[in-house]
Design a protein around this motif. Structure first.
Motif, PDB file in Angstrom:
ATOM      1  N   GLY B 125      98.004  48.574 -52.401  1.00 34.55           N
ATOM      2  CA  GLY B 125      98.981  47.842 -51.596  1.00 34.55           C
ATOM      3  C   GLY B 125      98.573  47.668 -50.145  1.00 34.55           C
ATOM      4  N   VAL B 126      97.271  47.735 -49.863  1.00 31.39           N
ATOM      5  CA  VAL B 126      96.771  47.507 -48.496  1.00 31.39           C
ATOM      6  C   VAL B 126      95.769  46.346 -48.547  1.00 31.39           C
ATOM      7  N   PRO B 127      96.253  45.100 -48.691  1.00 31.06           N
ATOM      8  CA  PRO B 127      95.341  43.949 -48.831  1.00 31.06           C
ATOM      9  C   PRO B 127      94.831  43.433 -47.486  1.00 31.06           C
ATOM     10  N   SER B 128      95.366  43.986 -46.389  1.00 33.46           N
ATOM     11  CA  SER B 128      94.930  43.570 -45.048  1.00 33.46           C
ATOM     12  C   SER B 128      95.338  44.686 -44.094  1.00 33.46           C
ATOM     13  N   GLY B 129      94.929  44.559 -42.833  1.00 32.41           N
ATOM     14  CA  GLY B 129      95.351  45.546 -41.834  1.00 32.41           C
ATOM     15  C   GLY B 129      94.178  46.328 -41.280  1.00 32.41           C
ATOM     16  N   ARG B 130      94.516  47.461 -40.643  1.00 27.00           N
ATOM     17  CA  ARG B 130      93.511  48.267 -39.940  1.00 27.00           C
ATOM     18  C   ARG B 130      93.088  49.452 -40.788  1.00 27.00           C
ATOM     19  N   ARG B 197      95.386  56.444 -34.247  1.00 25.34           N
ATOM     20  CA  ARG B 197      94.889  55.226 -33.569  1.00 25.34           C
ATOM     21  C   ARG B 197      95.322  53.953 -34.294  1.00 25.34           C
ATOM     22  N   GLY B 198      96.187  54.099 -35.305  1.00 26.35           N
ATOM     23  CA  GLY B 198      96.783  52.914 -35.909  1.00 26.35           C
ATOM     24  C   GLY B 198      96.264  52.512 -37.278  1.00 26.35           C
ATOM     25  N   ALA B 199      95.464  53.379 -37.909  1.00 25.64           N
ATOM     26  CA  ALA B 199      94.930  53.014 -39.229  1.00 25.64           C
ATOM     27  C   ALA B 199      96.056  52.932 -40.264  1.00 25.64           C
ATOM     28  N   ASP B 200      96.076  51.830 -41.015  1.00 29.72           N
ATOM     29  CA  ASP B 200      97.040  51.679 -42.112  1.00 29.72           C
ATOM     30  C   ASP B 200      96.579  52.453 -43.349  1.00 29.72           C
ATOM     31  N   ALA B 201      95.293  52.673 -43.460  1.00 31.90           N
ATOM     32  CA  ALA B 201      94.705  53.462 -44.552  1.00 31.90           C
ATOM     33  C   ALA B 201      93.383  54.006 -44.043  1.00 31.90           C
ATOM     34  N   VAL B 202      92.917  55.098 -44.639  1.00 30.29           N
ATOM     35  CA  VAL B 202      91.645  55.702 -44.234  1.00 30.29           C
ATOM     36  C   VAL B 202      90.720  55.739 -45.448  1.00 30.29           C
TER      37      VAL B 202
END
Lengths: 246, 246
Positions: B125-130, B197-202
């Protein structure tokens, strides 16, 4: 940690006849790496794992006249030899009902999982006494562990047929179907009933059973000989003679 | 669980070029078995794991002019092909700096671990972002993940050189030396600073990192893409097209 002085540049492989089941084969390779003292990747034991699950079921062959797994296991032995194996391990207890045929066909040593468990019991400070046995119906009915443990001076405590079916086979089938949560309870229940009957140590004598009771859940269960870890330690001792094992 | 309808009697092997490190190679084989829906042993994917740790260190080759791992990796590819592999997986991120040469030399498909991670992010569910990146100094300095993730529309957050050395390489070296307890703290610290620092996923973009943070300890760390699990899922999807993955 001290670097081992062993030079493995020309070392043959530890060949692993896996797939019986596939989780057990992979867990064996994992435990070989985890239990080998080594400061970096390069100092580890080179391993070829043939994790081919299509070998016919060992229990069904022995107990219900299913197709023999021997031809498929012999093909695996030949593959591992041709791949440069210097020693072979078979992380499946029931497969050891065919050990004599497999060892006779191999031109390199084949470790015996039951001897590895006996060595492990001694290493854990249980050189004699009463040993509770868990395993497949075939392994227990055909006396694989009983024969070797009694020859080494141990007394064996075996669950009733009904307990083997419900607790041992229940846990084993759950692991083979990937239902890890469902495997814990019957396996732990069997350890406890064997201890209640006087077992000084309990053998997880089917390579699915160590997966049913992960290391993190073993506190309070008394001495356990995990047949995957025991075989891994035997393989390390073979490949790195003289190395100090944990 | 439903039995898969796939007939694997004539299936080629999933070939695994492992040993980089050996724990990661074995963990990959374990996760393939654990993540494959199958009711019994026989329905699983046949795997050959060449877990040969003697391949020269990938990071040292790139960062300090050490011997190239390419000849040893090509020998591994040839072995896996000769063993009947129908597809090859390489559970080592840094090794993918040589992906083009390895894939060009292979006559069967070679899965790409970074593409597997991108597929895994989408599945989670992380198709975009940081995306926060963890990995070896070489993987991060040479932009392996950044190149692919940015092409897929993601923004990357990379630790400072000092953080990569202390947290990522600290955890990776501890795993490679078998010091699992010492590996947890630096790895978790890096996940948390990337999230701060704002990561939506690592992304655990070195195959030692999933071993530093076992599945049982991942609650509260937010979405993580585990490069071993991602590659295992990609391998299962390749070998069992259409099967529903967890």
């Amino acid at each position: 940690m001290n670097a081992p002085i062993f030079d493995n540049a020309a070392e043959g492989y530890l060949g692993v006849l896996g797939g019986m089941g596939p989780l057990a084969g992979a867990q064996f390779a994992l435990r070989v790496a985890a239990l080998t003292p080594a400061p970096n990747d390069q100092a580890h034991i080179p391993v070829i794992l043939r994790n081919d699950p299509r070998i016919p079921d060992r229990s069904t062959a022995h107990m219900a006249g299913g197709p023999s797994p021997l031809p498929a296991m012999l093909a695996g032995i030949r593959f591992l030899e041709a791949s440069g194996s210097q020693v072979i391990a078979i992380p499946c207890n029931t497969a050891h009902l065919w050990y004599d045929e497999l060892a006779a066909a191999a031109s390199v040593p084949v470790l015996h999982i039951v001897q590895s468990v006996i060595d492990d019991l001694v290493r854990q400070g249980v050189p004699s006494g009463r040993i509770g046995l868990m395993g497949t119906t075939a392994t227990l009915a055909l006396g694989l562990y009983q024969r070797h443990l009694e020859a080494a001076g141990y007394e064996c405590i075996v669950p009733t047929d009904e307990e083997v079916e419900r607790e041992c086979m229940g846990a084993i089938r759950a692991v083979k179907a990937g239902q890890m949560e469902a495997s814990i309870e019957p396996a732990v229940r069997c350890v406890n009933l064997l201890r209640d009957r006087g077992a000084d140590a309990v053998v997880l004598g089917c390579t699915e059973l160590p997966l049913a009771i992960p290391h993190a859940l073993r506190a309070g269960l008394g001495p356990l000989s995990d047949s995957i870890d025991a075989l891994a330690l035997a393989a390390i001792a073979h490949c790195r003679p003289g190395i100090a094992l944990a």
